[in-house]
Structure formats: C-alpha cells, structure tokens
Design a protein around this motif. Structure first.
Motif, PDB file in Angstrom:
ATOM      1  N   PHE A  33       0.861  -1.184   0.000  1.00 17.53           N
ATOM      2  CA  PHE A  33       0.000   0.000   0.000  1.00 17.53           C
ATOM      3  C   PHE A  33       0.889   1.223   0.000  1.00 17.53           C
ATOM      4  N   SER A  34       0.442   2.288  -0.653  1.00 13.16           N
ATOM      5  CA  SER A  34       1.257   3.491  -0.594  1.00 13.16           C
ATOM      6  C   SER A  34       1.033   4.210   0.730  1.00 13.16           C
ATOM      7  N   LYS A  35      -0.035   3.847   1.436  1.00  7.61           N
ATOM      8  CA  LYS A  35      -0.275   4.461   2.732  1.00  7.61           C
ATOM      9  C   LYS A  35      -1.120   3.507   3.565  1.00  7.61           C
ATOM     10  N   ALA A  36      -0.565   3.076   4.708  1.00  6.03           N
ATOM     11  CA  ALA A  36      -1.272   2.084   5.519  1.00  6.03           C
ATOM     12  C   ALA A  36      -1.907   2.746   6.734  1.00  6.03           C
TER      13      ALA A  36
ATOM     14  N   ARG B  85      -1.365  -9.393   9.744  1.00  3.49           N
ATOM     15  CA  ARG B  85      -0.358 -10.005  10.575  1.00  3.49           C
ATOM     16  C   ARG B  85       0.824  -9.085  10.821  1.00  3.49           C
ATOM     17  N   SER B  86       1.275  -8.422   9.772  1.00  2.28           N
ATOM     18  CA  SER B  86       2.469  -7.589   9.954  1.00  2.28           C
ATOM     19  C   SER B  86       2.388  -6.379   9.041  1.00  2.28           C
ATOM     20  N   ILE B  87       3.081  -5.347   9.444  1.00  2.00           N
ATOM     21  CA  ILE B  87       3.191  -4.168   8.599  1.00  2.00           C
ATOM     22  C   ILE B  87       4.657  -3.765   8.595  1.00  2.00           C
ATOM     23  N   ALA B  88       5.227  -3.601   7.421  1.00  2.00           N
ATOM     24  CA  ALA B  88       6.632  -3.206   7.362  1.00  2.00           C
ATOM     25  C   ALA B  88       6.823  -2.270   6.182  1.00  2.00           C
ATOM     26  N   LEU B  89       7.925  -1.576   6.210  1.00  2.00           N
ATOM     27  CA  LEU B  89       8.249  -0.696   5.096  1.00  2.00           C
ATOM     28  C   LEU B  89       9.146  -1.469   4.149  1.00  2.00           C
ATOM     29  N   ASP B  90       8.815  -1.512   2.867  1.00  6.66           N
ATOM     30  CA  ASP B  90       9.700  -2.254   1.959  1.00  6.66           C
ATOM     31  C   ASP B  90      10.636  -1.302   1.220  1.00  6.66           C
TER      32      ASP B  90
ATOM     33  N   TYR C 166       9.704   2.157  -0.310  1.00  2.44           N
ATOM     34  CA  TYR C 166       8.962   3.026   0.606  1.00  2.44           C
ATOM     35  C   TYR C 166       7.462   2.810   0.496  1.00  2.44           C
ATOM     36  N   GLN C 167       7.090   1.566   0.320  1.00  2.00           N
ATOM     37  CA  GLN C 167       5.675   1.213   0.342  1.00  2.00           C
ATOM     38  C   GLN C 167       5.414   0.455   1.630  1.00  2.00           C
ATOM     39  N   ALA C 168       4.174   0.487   2.098  1.00  2.00           N
ATOM     40  CA  ALA C 168       3.848  -0.290   3.290  1.00  2.00           C
ATOM     41  C   ALA C 168       3.536  -1.710   2.859  1.00  2.00           C
ATOM     42  N   LEU C 169       4.367  -2.664   3.309  1.00  2.00           N
ATOM     43  CA  LEU C 169       4.146  -4.063   2.968  1.00  2.00           C
ATOM     44  C   LEU C 169       3.321  -4.681   4.084  1.00  2.00           C
ATOM     45  N   VAL C 170       2.066  -5.006   3.762  1.00  2.29           N
ATOM     46  CA  VAL C 170       1.166  -5.517   4.791  1.00  2.29           C
ATOM     47  C   VAL C 170       0.965  -7.009   4.573  1.00  2.29           C
ATOM     48  N   GLY C 171       1.228  -7.799   5.616  1.00  2.00           N
ATOM     49  CA  GLY C 171       1.010  -9.243   5.534  1.00  2.00           C
ATOM     50  C   GLY C 171      -0.388  -9.574   6.025  1.00  2.00           C
ATOM     51  N   LEU C 172      -1.148 -10.328   5.222  1.00  3.20           N
ATOM     52  CA  LEU C 172      -2.521 -10.663   5.604  1.00  3.20           C
ATOM     53  C   LEU C 172      -2.633 -12.158   5.853  1.00  3.20           C
ATOM     54  N   GLU C 173      -3.217 -12.507   6.997  1.00  2.24           N
ATOM     55  CA  GLU C 173      -3.468 -13.911   7.298  1.00  2.24           C
ATOM     56  C   GLU C 173      -4.884 -14.241   6.849  1.00  2.24           C
ATOM     57  N   ILE C 174      -5.010 -15.110   5.850  1.00  2.00           N
ATOM     58  CA  ILE C 174      -6.329 -15.409   5.312  1.00  2.00           C
ATOM     59  C   ILE C 174      -6.661 -16.875   5.612  1.00  2.00           C
ATOM     60  N   GLU C 175      -7.910 -17.130   5.918  1.00  6.93           N
ATOM     61  CA  GLU C 175      -8.328 -18.510   6.167  1.00  6.93           C
ATOM     62  C   GLU C 175      -8.069 -19.378   4.948  1.00  6.93           C
TER      63      GLU C 175
END
Lengths: 257, 147
Positions: free
Chosen positions: B45-48, B68-73, B76-85
């Motif tokens: 995401f460009s903005k989380a 699950r997690s949010i990090a800067l890659d 300079y984008q927000a790398l968001v980890g999603l835990e999906i069923e």
C-alpha cells in the motif's frame, strides 16, 4: 535537635526496610514450598473453596451491579455525543482492563483476606502454630503455601467471572432497558477488545492475588499479642492490601499501555 | 459427605471460572485454540494509515482473516502481511483496499474479489491495492476547490 530528628527518620527508615525484607523472605519461603514435595493437596482444595467458591456470590453481585451502573452512566455520556454504539466496547474495556481485576481483588480482600489474617493470627496467639512446628509440620508449608497457590488459581478465575457477569449486567441495562440493539452491543465489543486487553486484566489479577494473600498471611503470621493484636493486624492487612492493589494497578496500567 | 461437599464446591467454582475465562478469551479476545488454518499473502500500500496488526480483513463484509504484519519495503511502500483462512481463495486480480468503518471508525482491509482463474499462492502478493482515504486530505481538497 537536628540530630534527634535525623535519628527518628533513620530509625523509621531502618524499621520499614527491615519489615520489607522480612516480608520478602516470608514470601520466598512460602514460594519455595510450592516446588518441593510433599504437597498439601487437601489444604489447597480447602483454600480454593474458601477464597474462591465462597466468594462467588458476592462477586456475582458486585459484577452485575458494576456492569449495570457502567451501562447507565456511559450511555448517558455517550448519548450527548451521539455514539451510543460505543457502549459495548466502553463497558467491556473498562471491566476487563481495570474494574474487573481491581474490584474483585478488593472484594476478596474484604471477604477472604481479613478472615485469613484473623484465622492465622488466632492460631498464632493460641500457640497452634507452635504446636504445628512441635509436630514437625512446617507451618508455612501447611498454612501459607496452599493459600498463595489457591490465590494464584482463584483470582484470575474470579476476575473473569466478574467480567462476564459485568458485561451481561451492562447488556441487561443497555439493551433491555435503554434500547440499544443487542447486535451492536456485542459486535462492537468484539471489534474493540483484543487479547492484549484480556491478558493485561489477567496479569493484574495474578499480581493482586499474590499481593493480597502475601500481605494478609504475613500480617496474621506475625501478629501482635492478644485479641487486640489480632484485630490490629487484621485492620492493617485489609488497609495495606487495598492500598497496594490500587498502587500496583496504576503501575501495571502504565507499564502495559 | 463432608469430603464430597468440598470437592463439589471446588469443582463447581473452577468449572464456572474456566468457562468465563474461555468465554472472554475466545469470544472477545479472538484467541484461536483449535486453529482454523491460515495462509499469508502480502499487499503493498502506498499508505497504511490506521491499519494495525490484528485489524480485520473482510470480503463482502465477512471476516476472513486479520492483518499479521506491517513493514516498510524497499520502495517506501507499506508491505502488509494478511493472514487469510485456508478455505478462502483470492484471485490474482483481486483488489485490497483500506477502508474505515463509519467516518471515524477503525480501519480494516476489504478485499474485492476479481474474475481471474488464477489464485494468489501462499506468500504471494495481491497486486491491486487501494490505500487509505485520508479524510483530512479530502477536506483540504474540498476547501481549496480542487475536487
């Protein structure tokens, strides 16, 4: 003049420090017997019944009325800003994070802590504790350790009973009386309450459990002479436990924001 | 009889206590004991703004996982980890967007399903994303007449 003043301050400080050290050794001694056999299962069950099962009625009453009062007052405030939907989270968070642990600890202090201090104190002044030692039963192992272990088991459980009953008390007032929809009440609550909040509440309950039983047992175990001594140490135990509960609540609260 | 009474009282108390503890942990704290299996996908995401670990992930308004997690890659984008069923498959051309509940409610991630036959693999990436709508930005734009 100044010398006398300094002397008074110094002697007080030393005696406070000595008491604190004495209390710490007492707790360590009691905790040591948690891990070394023989374990006193029967005593433990008896203490769980006394501290836990018999406190349930009063916890149920306290919990339900706390939840109901919270619902009433928070609803009144929230209506002014038009966000009644936040009623559920407000009740759940304040119960789980603060009121549940603190109020149930204070209740148990009043109901069980004072009784324990008086009981141990009377055993002390009627030389029953000395009799235990004479029979080669370690009085700390036999009397104190089961109470502290029971507190570790009982306090989180009573706190969670308090929380659940409080939430349903709030439901009764918020939904049935004040006309919020029951879906809003519970679903918003589920959104805003995290495992973190529940964990904080349980840490607090555990801390208070050890604290209350520690103070109450210590005060009873080293009570003064005669009936007056027992009554004094019972009062002291209740006051000191309550103050310590509130202080450590603040400290823990600021640790785990 | 006396002995039985002691055990009954203790057992009853412990049972009720544990039920209450379980209720608040599982119902309110979303503690997953018997784990529904999850897999992780990522999205840039460009903005989380407003998303936290633990925020919910929804498809069509149904809760299907959490952040699950949010990090800067690197970019300079927000790398968001999603835990999906595990049972929920996400198409390659699905769109992940950050939304807020109500005007000032909490943020969550809404996944709009795509039409592709291919699914995003484990640890794969959702390419199409839509960042958080910045309400202050919108108001500023409106106020200065650039809408």
């Amino acid at each position: 003049m100044i010398e006398r003043f300094l002397r008074i301050v110094g002697s007080h400080a030393i005696s406070v420090l000595r008491t604190m050290g004495h209390m710490l050794l007492f707790l360590l001694n009691a905790l040591y017997f948690v891990f070394t056999p023989p374990f006193k299962h029967r005593q433990l069950l008896r203490e769980i019944r006394f501290i836990g099962a018999k406190s349930m009625t009063v916890i149920l009453l306290m919990g339900s009325f706390t939840g109901m009062v919270l619902a009433l007052q928070i609803f009144y405030t929230l209506r002014k800003v038009g966000s009644e939907a936040m009623l559920g989270p407000a009740i759940a968070l304040s119960l789980i994070r603060e009121l549940g642990p603190v109020l149930s600890a204070l209740t148990i202090t009043g109901r069980a802590g004072s009784a324990l201090t008086a009981e141990i104190g009377i055993m002390r002044i009627t030389e029953q504790i000395d009799a235990l030692s004479a029979m080669a039963l370690n009085p700390v192992r036999y009397l104190i350790t089961p109470k502290i272990v029971a507190a570790i088991i009982v306090f989180p459980l009573l706190t969670s009973i308090f929380d659940v009953i409080g939430i349903y008390g709030g439901y009764l007032v918020g939904v049935k009386l004040l006309g919020l929809s029951s879906g809003t009440y519970f679903s918003e609550m589920e959104h805003f309450v995290d495992m973190q909040d529940i964990r904080i509440g349980l840490y607090k309950a555990l801390t208070f459990g050890i604290l209350v039983l520690w103070v109450c047992c210590y005060k009873g175990f080293y009570t003064g002479y005669g009936a007056e001594g027992v009554s004094k140490s019972t009062t002291n135990a209740v006051v000191m436990s309550s103050v310590l509960i509130l202080i450590s609540d603040y400290v823990l609260g600021s640790f785990f924001m | 009889m006396k002995k039985f009474d002691l055990e009954l009282a203790v057992g009853f108390f412990l049972l009720i206590g544990i039920v209450c503890l379980g209720y608040i942990s599982i119902k309110l704290g979303r503690l997953e004991l018997v784990g529904v299996k999850h897999y992780v996908v990522y999205a840039d995401f460009s903005k989380a703004g407003g998303i936290k670990p633990g925020s919910s992930v929804e498809i069509a308004g149904v809760d299907v996982g959490r952040v699950r997690s949010i990090a800067l890659d690197k970019d300079y984008q927000a790398l968001v980890g999603l835990e999906i069923e595990e049972k929920v498959k996400i198409q390659e051309d699905a769109i992940a967007s950050i939304r807020t509940k109500g005007l000032i409610g909490e943020s969550y991630i809404e996944i709009t399903p795509g039409a592709s036959d291919k699914f995003v693999p484990k640890n794969g990436k959702i390419r199409e994303t839509e960042s958080a709508i910045d309400i202050e930005d919108l108001i500023a734009k409106y106020a200065f007449g650039k809408v």
